[in-house]
Design a protein around this motif. Sequence first.
Motif, PDB file in Angstrom:
ATOM      1  N   SER A   1       0.846  -1.190   0.000  1.00 40.40           N
ATOM      2  CA  SER A   1       0.000   0.000   0.000  1.00 40.40           C
ATOM      3  C   SER A   1       0.881   1.238   0.000  1.00 40.40           C
ATOM      4  N   ARG A   2       0.318   2.336  -0.505  1.00 43.22           N
ATOM      5  CA  ARG A   2       1.046   3.611  -0.579  1.00 43.22           C
ATOM      6  C   ARG A   2       0.366   4.630   0.325  1.00 43.22           C
ATOM      7  N   GLN A   3       1.170   5.354   1.084  1.00 47.70           N
ATOM      8  CA  GLN A   3       0.632   6.331   2.028  1.00 47.70           C
ATOM      9  C   GLN A   3       1.114   7.747   1.718  1.00 47.70           C
ATOM     10  N   ALA A   4       1.653   7.945   0.529  1.00 47.08           N
ATOM     11  CA  ALA A   4       2.079   9.275   0.094  1.00 47.08           C
ATOM     12  C   ALA A   4       1.636   9.441  -1.351  1.00 47.08           C
ATOM     13  N   SER A   5       0.977  10.546  -1.645  1.00 47.79           N
ATOM     14  CA  SER A   5       0.447  10.767  -2.991  1.00 47.79           C
ATOM     15  C   SER A   5       1.363  11.686  -3.781  1.00 47.79           C
ATOM     16  N   THR A   6       1.162  11.699  -5.099  1.00 47.89           N
ATOM     17  CA  THR A   6       1.968  12.537  -5.980  1.00 47.89           C
ATOM     18  C   THR A   6       1.844  14.007  -5.570  1.00 47.89           C
ATOM     19  N   GLY A   7       3.017  14.662  -5.456  1.00 46.11           N
ATOM     20  CA  GLY A   7       3.047  16.083  -5.115  1.00 46.11           C
ATOM     21  C   GLY A   7       3.199  16.375  -3.642  1.00 46.11           C
ATOM     22  N   SER A   8       3.062  15.347  -2.789  1.00 46.79           N
ATOM     23  CA  SER A   8       3.171  15.603  -1.354  1.00 46.79           C
ATOM     24  C   SER A   8       4.636  15.737  -0.935  1.00 46.79           C
ATOM     25  N   VAL A   9       4.869  16.579   0.075  1.00 43.80           N
ATOM     26  CA  VAL A   9       6.210  16.792   0.626  1.00 43.80           C
ATOM     27  C   VAL A   9       6.413  15.812   1.769  1.00 43.80           C
ATOM     28  N   VAL A  10       7.545  15.098   1.760  1.00 44.84           N
ATOM     29  CA  VAL A  10       7.813  14.104   2.801  1.00 44.84           C
ATOM     30  C   VAL A  10       9.128  14.422   3.487  1.00 44.84           C
ATOM     31  N   ALA A  11       9.210  14.034   4.747  1.00 42.98           N
ATOM     32  CA  ALA A  11      10.413  14.263   5.532  1.00 42.98           C
ATOM     33  C   ALA A  11      11.200  12.969   5.666  1.00 42.98           C
ATOM     34  N   LYS A  12      12.472  13.101   5.905  1.00 46.14           N
ATOM     35  CA  LYS A  12      13.347  11.957   6.102  1.00 46.14           C
ATOM     36  C   LYS A  12      12.829  11.112   7.266  1.00 46.14           C
ATOM     37  N   GLY A  13      12.613   9.813   7.021  1.00 38.94           N
ATOM     38  CA  GLY A  13      12.107   8.910   8.046  1.00 38.94           C
ATOM     39  C   GLY A  13      10.599   8.861   8.136  1.00 38.94           C
ATOM     40  N   GLN A  14       9.885   9.665   7.316  1.00 39.88           N
ATOM     41  CA  GLN A  14       8.424   9.661   7.339  1.00 39.88           C
ATOM     42  C   GLN A  14       7.892   8.429   6.620  1.00 39.88           C
ATOM     43  N   GLN A  15       6.916   7.744   7.218  1.00 41.28           N
ATOM     44  CA  GLN A  15       6.365   6.534   6.602  1.00 41.28           C
ATOM     45  C   GLN A  15       5.576   6.909   5.350  1.00 41.28           C
ATOM     46  N   ILE A  16       5.865   6.187   4.252  1.00 36.90           N
ATOM     47  CA  ILE A  16       5.187   6.460   2.984  1.00 36.90           C
ATOM     48  C   ILE A  16       4.482   5.220   2.438  1.00 36.90           C
ATOM     49  N   GLY A  17       4.672   4.057   3.050  1.00 35.36           N
ATOM     50  CA  GLY A  17       4.027   2.852   2.539  1.00 35.36           C
ATOM     51  C   GLY A  17       4.309   1.637   3.402  1.00 35.36           C
ATOM     52  N   ILE A  18       3.824   0.481   2.937  1.00 34.69           N
ATOM     53  CA  ILE A  18       4.023  -0.801   3.612  1.00 34.69           C
ATOM     54  C   ILE A  18       4.681  -1.767   2.627  1.00 34.69           C
ATOM     55  N   MET A  19       5.688  -2.479   3.080  1.00 31.12           N
ATOM     56  CA  MET A  19       6.378  -3.469   2.248  1.00 31.12           C
ATOM     57  C   MET A  19       5.381  -4.503   1.730  1.00 31.12           C
ATOM     58  N   GLY A  20       5.560  -4.935   0.475  1.00 34.16           N
ATOM     59  CA  GLY A  20       4.596  -5.882  -0.099  1.00 34.16           C
ATOM     60  C   GLY A  20       5.206  -6.789  -1.153  1.00 34.16           C
ATOM     61  N   ASN A  21       4.336  -7.273  -2.046  1.00 27.63           N
ATOM     62  CA  ASN A  21       4.744  -8.258  -3.055  1.00 27.63           C
ATOM     63  C   ASN A  21       3.951  -8.028  -4.340  1.00 27.63           C
ATOM     64  N   THR A  22       3.786  -6.749  -4.733  1.00 26.07           N
ATOM     65  CA  THR A  22       2.999  -6.418  -5.921  1.00 26.07           C
ATOM     66  C   THR A  22       3.891  -6.258  -7.141  1.00 26.07           C
ATOM     67  N   GLY A  23       3.277  -6.306  -8.338  1.00 21.25           N
ATOM     68  CA  GLY A  23       4.047  -6.162  -9.573  1.00 21.25           C
ATOM     69  C   GLY A  23       4.838  -7.416  -9.882  1.00 21.25           C
ATOM     70  N   HIS A  24       5.965  -7.247 -10.577  1.00 22.68           N
ATOM     71  CA  HIS A  24       6.829  -8.376 -10.950  1.00 22.68           C
ATOM     72  C   HIS A  24       7.730  -8.688  -9.759  1.00 22.68           C
ATOM     73  N   SER A  25       7.196  -9.476  -8.811  1.00 21.66           N
ATOM     74  CA  SER A  25       7.892  -9.706  -7.554  1.00 21.66           C
ATOM     75  C   SER A  25       7.691 -11.144  -7.112  1.00 21.66           C
ATOM     76  N   TYR A  26       8.703 -11.660  -6.392  1.00 23.77           N
ATOM     77  CA  TYR A  26       8.627 -13.016  -5.858  1.00 23.77           C
ATOM     78  C   TYR A  26       8.902 -12.951  -4.358  1.00 23.77           C
ATOM     79  N   GLY A  27       7.852 -12.924  -3.563  1.00 21.62           N
ATOM     80  CA  GLY A  27       8.005 -12.852  -2.131  1.00 21.62           C
ATOM     81  C   GLY A  27       8.030 -11.409  -1.643  1.00 21.62           C
ATOM     82  N   GLN A  28       7.597 -11.200  -0.405  1.00 22.95           N
ATOM     83  CA  GLN A  28       7.511  -9.843   0.145  1.00 22.95           C
ATOM     84  C   GLN A  28       8.897  -9.236   0.298  1.00 22.95           C
ATOM     85  N   HIS A  29       9.093  -8.059  -0.243  1.00 22.69           N
ATOM     86  CA  HIS A  29      10.344  -7.315  -0.077  1.00 22.69           C
ATOM     87  C   HIS A  29      10.158  -5.892  -0.598  1.00 22.69           C
ATOM     88  N   LEU A  30      11.095  -5.024  -0.273  1.00 19.86           N
ATOM     89  CA  LEU A  30      11.139  -3.666  -0.808  1.00 19.86           C
ATOM     90  C   LEU A  30      12.261  -3.592  -1.833  1.00 19.86           C
TER      91      LEU A  30
END
Length: 467
Positions: free
Chosen positions: A413-442
Motif C-alpha cells: 500500500s502507498r501512504q504518500a500521494s503525488t506532489g506531497s512533501v515528505v520528511a526523512k524517516g516519514q512513513q510512505i508505505g508498507i512493504m509488499g509483493n505487488t508487480g513483478h515480484s517473488y516474495g515480500q520485499h522492498l
Amino acid sequence: MKKNIIAMNASIMIGLGSILAAPSAYAESLSDLQQKKESIQEKRSGVESNISDTEKKIDNLQDKQLTAEEQIAAIEAKIAESTKKIDAKNAEITQTKKEIEALKEEIKVLKERIAKRNEVLKERARSFQETGGDVNYLEVLFGSSSFGDLIDRVGAVATIAEADRDILKQHELDKKDLEEKQTAVEKKLASLEVAKAELLEIQKQQKQQKQEKAALVKKLKQQTKKHEDEKMGLEEEKANLAAQETAIKSAINLEQNRLAELEAARKKAAAEAKKRAEQAAAQAAAQAASQAAESKKQSSSSGASAKSSSSSPSSPSPSPSSQSSSNVSQVPAVSSGTFTRPSAGYVSSIFGERWNKQHAGIDIAASGTVPVVAAADGVVSRSYFSSTYGNVIFVTHSISGQQWTTVYAHLSSRQASTGSVVAKGQQIGIMGNTGHSYGQHLHFELHKGAWNYSKSNAVNPLNYIPN
C-alpha cells in the motif's frame, strides 16, 4: 503556524539549512532549481523525440511484417496451386501406368498373334523347302476335276498367296505398332515423371521461401516487441520527468514563499531594530536633558546626588519543542547521514548484475507488516501502480544542489500521494509483493539525478545508507 510549515516544507525540498542564510544563497538555490527544471524539460524533449523515433521504427517494422505476411500468403497460394498440379500429374501418371498395364495386355495378345503367325510362316517356309514352293499350288491346280473346280482352286490359291502376303504385312504392322506404343507410353511416363519432379522442386523452393518469410516475420515481431517495450519504458520515463518537473515547480513555489516570508521577517526585524534604536536615542536624549536640568538646579549643593534610573528590557526566548512519534513495529531509526535506511529487514539481493540483467537497486526482505519510510527529505514525484514495480513511489530530492531520485517498489500500500512533501524517516508505505515480484520485499533504487528507462543514473544504495 502555517507560515512555519511552508518554510519547513521548502527547507525539506531544497536542504538550504538555516532560515537566516544570506540572500545570495537564496538566489543561488532558486537558480539551481530553475536549472534543474530546464534540464528536466530538455530531457523530456529528448525522451519525446526518442518516443517518436521508436514509434517510426515500430511502424516500419509492422509495415515490413505486413508485407512479409502478404508474401507468405502469396507463397501459400502458389504452394496450393503447385500441389494441385502435382496431384494432377500424379493422376496422369496413375492413368498412364494403367494404360501401360492395358498396353502390356495388348502386347501380350500381339506377341501371341505374332508367335502364331511365325508358326504359320515357319510351316510355309518348311513347305517351300520340301516342295520347291510352287509345287503345292500346281498340285492344287492340276488336281482339279473340272473347269469350275479349276477356277475355284485358282481362286483359292490366289487367296492363300494373298493371305500369306497379308500375314507378313500384318506381322510387320503389329511389330511396328507395338514398338510405337511402347515408345509413346514410355516417353509419356518419363515426361510426366520429369514434370512431377519439376513441380516438386518448385514446391520445395516455395516451402523454403515460406520458411524464410516466416523466420523474417518472427524476427520482425521480436524487434517490434523490443521497440514496444522500449517505447513503454520511454513513456514511463516521460511521465516520471513530467512528475519531477511538477515537483521542481512545487519546490520553486515553496522556496519563493519561504524567501518572501524571510524577507518580510528581515524587514520587520530591521524596522523593529530601527524603532528600538530611535526609542533608545530618544530615551537617552531625554535622560541627558533631565540630568542637565537637575544639575543646574542643584549646582550649589555639592553633596547632592543625582538619581538615575535605567531599564534593561528582557525578551523571553521560549524554545518549546514538541516531537511526536508513533511507535510502529520495525520502523528503522533515522540515521544522521544524507540518506536513512528505508525499511527494516535484511538485504536479500544487492545492486549489480542479476539473472543476466542489471539489478538497479537492492532488495530488503522482511515478514509481517513492515513500514517503508522516505530515505531523505523530498517531494513525491509519482505515486502509482506499475505493471513491473507494482505499487511504487518516486521521491525527488535536492540536496546541496544535487538532484537525487529514490524509488520504493512492490509496496502492498502507498501512504504518500503525488506532489506531497515528505520528511526523512516519514512513513510512505508498507512493504509488499505487488508487480513483478517473488516474495515480500522492498525494491529500493537510488539515482544520482533523474530516473530514466535505462537507469543510467542508478548508484549502489548500500554506499549511501546504513547497512
